[in-house]
Design an enzyme around this catalytic site. Structure first.
Site, PDB file in Angstrom:
ATOM      1  N   MET A 127       0.852  -1.195   0.000  1.00 40.22           N
ATOM      2  CA  MET A 127       0.000   0.000   0.000  1.00 40.22           C
ATOM      3  C   MET A 127       0.887   1.244   0.000  1.00 40.22           C
ATOM      4  O   MET A 127       0.754   2.134  -0.821  1.00 40.22           O
ATOM      5  CB  MET A 127      -0.873   0.037   1.266  1.00 40.22           C
ATOM      6  N   GLU A 129       3.643   4.170  -0.167  1.00 44.20           N
ATOM      7  CA  GLU A 129       4.566   4.651  -1.198  1.00 44.20           C
ATOM      8  C   GLU A 129       5.497   5.687  -0.579  1.00 44.20           C
ATOM      9  O   GLU A 129       5.181   6.223   0.494  1.00 44.20           O
ATOM     10  CB  GLU A 129       3.754   5.300  -2.339  1.00 44.20           C
ATOM     11  N   GLY A 131       5.757   8.665  -1.138  1.00 43.07           N
ATOM     12  CA  GLY A 131       5.070   9.938  -0.929  1.00 43.07           C
ATOM     13  C   GLY A 131       3.809   9.870  -0.088  1.00 43.07           C
ATOM     14  O   GLY A 131       3.239  10.916   0.248  1.00 43.07           O
ATOM     15  N   SER A 134      -0.217   7.215   5.437  1.00 37.69           N
ATOM     16  CA  SER A 134      -1.489   7.316   6.157  1.00 37.69           C
ATOM     17  C   SER A 134      -2.643   7.620   5.200  1.00 37.69           C
ATOM     18  O   SER A 134      -3.747   7.106   5.372  1.00 37.69           O
ATOM     19  CB  SER A 134      -1.420   8.431   7.208  1.00 37.69           C
ATOM     20  N   GLU A 244      -6.096  -6.577  10.729  1.00 44.40           N
ATOM     21  CA  GLU A 244      -4.659  -6.261  10.787  1.00 44.40           C
ATOM     22  C   GLU A 244      -4.358  -5.496  12.076  1.00 44.40           C
ATOM     23  O   GLU A 244      -3.418  -5.808  12.806  1.00 44.40           O
ATOM     24  CB  GLU A 244      -4.254  -5.429   9.565  1.00 44.40           C
ATOM     25  N   THR A 367      -1.115   4.744  12.004  1.00 46.36           N
ATOM     26  CA  THR A 367      -0.441   5.327  13.173  1.00 46.36           C
ATOM     27  C   THR A 367      -1.439   5.570  14.312  1.00 46.36           C
ATOM     28  O   THR A 367      -2.660   5.568  14.098  1.00 46.36           O
ATOM     29  CB  THR A 367       0.206   6.682  12.809  1.00 46.36           C
TER      30      THR A 367
HETATM   31  C1  FAD Z   1       8.596  -1.894   9.627  1.00 43.97           C
HETATM   32  C2  FAD Z   1       7.457  -1.414   8.772  1.00 43.97           C
HETATM   33  C3  FAD Z   1       6.707  -2.348   8.057  1.00 43.97           C
HETATM   34  C4  FAD Z   1       5.679  -1.907   7.234  1.00 43.97           C
HETATM   35  N1  FAD Z   1       5.000  -2.826   6.463  1.00 43.97           N
HETATM   36  C5  FAD Z   1       4.143  -2.372   5.515  1.00 43.97           C
HETATM   37  C6  FAD Z   1       3.558  -3.281   4.563  1.00 43.97           C
HETATM   38  O1  FAD Z   1       3.780  -4.488   4.600  1.00 43.97           O
HETATM   39  N2  FAD Z   1       2.751  -2.763   3.607  1.00 43.97           N
HETATM   40  C7  FAD Z   1       2.468  -1.434   3.530  1.00 43.97           C
HETATM   41  O2  FAD Z   1       1.752  -1.050   2.621  1.00 43.97           O
HETATM   42  N3  FAD Z   1       2.990  -0.559   4.417  1.00 43.97           N
HETATM   43  C8  FAD Z   1       3.822  -0.989   5.399  1.00 43.97           C
HETATM   44  N4  FAD Z   1       4.371  -0.106   6.285  1.00 43.97           N
HETATM   45  C9  FAD Z   1       4.040   1.306   6.167  1.00 43.97           C
HETATM   46  C10 FAD Z   1       3.199   1.841   7.304  1.00 43.97           C
HETATM   47  O3  FAD Z   1       1.901   1.324   7.254  1.00 43.97           O
HETATM   48  C11 FAD Z   1       3.234   3.387   7.207  1.00 43.97           C
HETATM   49  O4  FAD Z   1       4.569   3.771   7.532  1.00 43.97           O
HETATM   50  C12 FAD Z   1       2.238   4.065   8.104  1.00 43.97           C
HETATM   51  O5  FAD Z   1       0.928   3.829   7.672  1.00 43.97           O
HETATM   52  C13 FAD Z   1       2.468   5.588   8.183  1.00 43.97           C
HETATM   53  O6  FAD Z   1       2.588   6.141   6.925  1.00 43.97           O
HETATM   54  P1  FAD Z   1       3.856   7.108   6.590  1.00 43.97           P
HETATM   55  O7  FAD Z   1       5.079   6.382   6.993  1.00 43.97           O
HETATM   56  O8  FAD Z   1       3.733   7.572   5.196  1.00 43.97           O
HETATM   57  O9  FAD Z   1       3.677   8.330   7.573  1.00 43.97           O
HETATM   58  P2  FAD Z   1       2.863   9.673   7.266  1.00 43.97           P
HETATM   59  O10 FAD Z   1       1.524   9.330   6.745  1.00 43.97           O
HETATM   60  O11 FAD Z   1       3.726  10.572   6.464  1.00 43.97           O
HETATM   61  O12 FAD Z   1       2.715  10.261   8.731  1.00 43.97           O
HETATM   62  C14 FAD Z   1       3.685  11.137   9.345  1.00 43.97           C
HETATM   63  C15 FAD Z   1       3.080  11.644  10.653  1.00 43.97           C
HETATM   64  O13 FAD Z   1       1.880  12.383  10.366  1.00 43.97           O
HETATM   65  C16 FAD Z   1       0.820  11.883  11.159  1.00 43.97           C
HETATM   66  N5  FAD Z   1      -0.455  11.971  10.462  1.00 43.97           N
HETATM   67  C17 FAD Z   1      -0.775  11.510   9.227  1.00 43.97           C
HETATM   68  N6  FAD Z   1      -2.069  11.690   8.974  1.00 43.97           N
HETATM   69  C18 FAD Z   1      -2.615  12.287  10.098  1.00 43.97           C
HETATM   70  C19 FAD Z   1      -3.902  12.728  10.472  1.00 43.97           C
HETATM   71  N7  FAD Z   1      -4.944  12.575   9.648  1.00 43.97           N
HETATM   72  N8  FAD Z   1      -4.075  13.305  11.686  1.00 43.97           N
HETATM   73  C20 FAD Z   1      -3.013  13.450  12.531  1.00 43.97           C
HETATM   74  N9  FAD Z   1      -1.765  13.035  12.234  1.00 43.97           N
HETATM   75  C21 FAD Z   1      -1.563  12.455  11.048  1.00 43.97           C
HETATM   76  C22 FAD Z   1       1.192  10.423  11.386  1.00 43.97           C
HETATM   77  O14 FAD Z   1       0.499   9.893  12.501  1.00 43.97           O
HETATM   78  C23 FAD Z   1       2.684  10.514  11.610  1.00 43.97           C
HETATM   79  O15 FAD Z   1       2.938  10.876  12.933  1.00 43.97           O
HETATM   80  C24 FAD Z   1       5.368  -0.532   7.163  1.00 43.97           C
HETATM   81  C25 FAD Z   1       6.098   0.391   7.909  1.00 43.97           C
HETATM   82  C26 FAD Z   1       7.141  -0.038   8.707  1.00 43.97           C
HETATM   83  C27 FAD Z   1       7.931   0.989   9.470  1.00 43.97           C
END
Ligand code: FAD
Length: 379
Positions: A127, A129, A131, A134, A244, A367
């Site tokens: 899921m 990317e 860029g 969340s 999940e 998150t």
């Molecule tokens: C070890 C690991 C394994 C993973 N495995 C997978 C996988 O198998 N498949 C997959 O698709 N993904 C995977 N992920 C990705 C993971 O699901 C995302 O990292 C996570 O959903 C957060 O997205 P981001 O990293 O883009 O953070 P961002 O979305 O950029 O968030 C940055 C900050 O902004 C905050 N934020 C974002 N939106 C809001 C909001 N609406 N209100 C308040 N705060 C907000 C977040 O809480 C966070 O503190 C994995 C990540 C890790 C670290």
């Protein structure tokens, strides 16, 4: 924890013995080797398949164990209790295989599920990317239909099981102007031309969990690889995310109990100022607070587990479980590292491993902030 748990049956407890034996015999002795390699070797996946520990909830006709979420939970709890780190089995069995089971057609189920259950076909879901994470509807990977094929372009990151996966469910945009309604799920075999994996990502914890970037450069897949209907992908994701998130909460609850037990043992034998660390009132009060939290988490998790086994767990409830259990674990681990002094900073101590491994619980699967957002929508 001295709480009578009423959610499990005898067959669940028998399955617990199998899981415990497997983890002790096949996993813990290999942990250092996996940590070094950054992934769990295929032989262990195949052994887990032979022992019936993969895809335990899949119907037997697809090679699964014909069990229920209680069996998955037992395995998840035993992984947490054993201290094994970085196994991608839960993701594979309880998060990705269910997509194929629930939205795949008969041909897709027969083609992919038996291999998933035997460990011959490792699954991943892509899921996130570079860029966007969340905000799932903002994904930019495209799948353009050309005749009876889709042509996929884009990149994904942080994908669990990414280095070893044989089949990846890719979240694509089939209509870039339709937002969430333009999202489609497409299963991509990793042998396809144009598919490439990036390097192993270096992480704060979970060293053996294989986490990778994936690249799709004009990857052609037959339309028959699409899961469910075009444009319905976002709805399918929302349907599976509660499980999940709840699975992450289940693991956190078990890890909290284990860390508390190990910390109590440690402070009772560690000496400082002619007494044990346990003898300081500060230590006992901190651990009493953590026990109260662990009990609250346990009661919540077991209640929701019962609800989930009756297929009644809502998106909001799974968010509550994930938020509460993972935040409680994170805060407690910080205190428990402190109570270990310098040894709490040494990775050979389970509390240090748990501390770094558990940090991601508050990030992946959505998150804590996203969980709060979901919960607040129902207030
Ligand atoms: C070890 C690991 C394994 C993973 N495995 C997978 C996988 O198998 N498949 C997959 O698709 N993904 C995977 N992920 C990705 C993971 O699901 C995302 O990292 C996570 O959903 C957060 O997205 P981001 O990293 O883009 O953070 P961002 O979305 O950029 O968030 C940055 C900050 O902004 C905050 N934020 C974002 N939106 C809001 C909001 N609406 N209100 C308040 N705060 C907000 C977040 O809480 C966070 O503190 C994995 C990540 C890790 C670290």
């Amino acid at each position: 924890m001295h709480i009578t748990r009423t959610v499990f049956r005898e067959d669940h407890e028998m399955f617990r013995d199998t899981a415990r034996r497997f983890l002790d015999k096949e996993c813990l002795p290999r942990q250092a080797q996996w940590d070094e390699a950054g992934f769990v070797d295929r032989e262990t996946w195949l052994k887990a398949g032979r022992e019936g520990l993969l895809c335990v909830t899949l119907p037997e006709e697809y090679g699964g164990g014909g069990g229920d979420f209680g069996h998955s939970t037992v395995f998840n709890e035993e992984v947490a209790r054993s201290g094994a780190s970085g196994l991608g089995f839960g993701m594979h069995s309880d998060i990705i295989a269910p997509y194929i089971l629930r939205i795949g057609n008969e041909e897709q189920k027969m083609k992919w599920l038996p291999g998933a259950a035997s460990g011959e076909l490792i699954l991943a879901i892509a899921m996130t990317e570079p860029g966007t994470g969340s905000d799932l509807k903002a994904v930019r990977t495209t799948a353009v239909r050309e005749g009876d094929e889709y042509v996929i372009n884009g990149s994904k990151t942080f994908i669990s099981n990414g280095l070893t996966a044989d089949l990846v469910i890719v979240v694509c945009k089939t209509d870039t102007s339709a937002g969430a309604k333009g999202i489609t799920l497409i299963a991509v075999e990793t042998t396809r031309a144009g598919f490439r994996r990036g390097n192993k990502l270096k992480k704060l914890g979970q060293y053996a969990q294989d986490t990778a970037e994936l690249f799709f450069d004009n990857v052609r897949v037959p339309v028959a690889n699409r899961l469910g209907e075009e444009g319905k992908g976002f709805g399918y994701l929302m349907g599976e995310l509660p499980q999940e998130r709840f699975a992450i909460a289940v693991g956190a609850a078990a890890r909290l109990e284990r860390s508390l037990e190990l910390t109590v043992e440690y402070v009772k034998q560690r000496k400082a100022f002619d007494q044990t660390v346990w003898d300081f009132q500060n230590t006992r009060f901190k651990l009493a607070d953590i026990k109260a939290q662990a009990i609250a988490v346990r009661l919540m998790i077991d209640h929701y587990l019962g609800e989930h086994m009756r297929r009644r767990l809502t998106l909001e409830e799974s968010a509550i479980a994930k938020l509460y259990a993972t935040e409680a674990l994170g805060k407690a681990l910080d205190e428990m590292v402190q109570l270990h002094g310098g040894y709490g900073y040494m990775l050979e101590y389970p509390v240090a491993r748990d501390f770094v491994d558990a940090r991601v619980n508050r990030i992946y699967g959505g998150t804590s902030e996203v969980m709060r957002e979901l919960i607040s929508r129902k207030l």
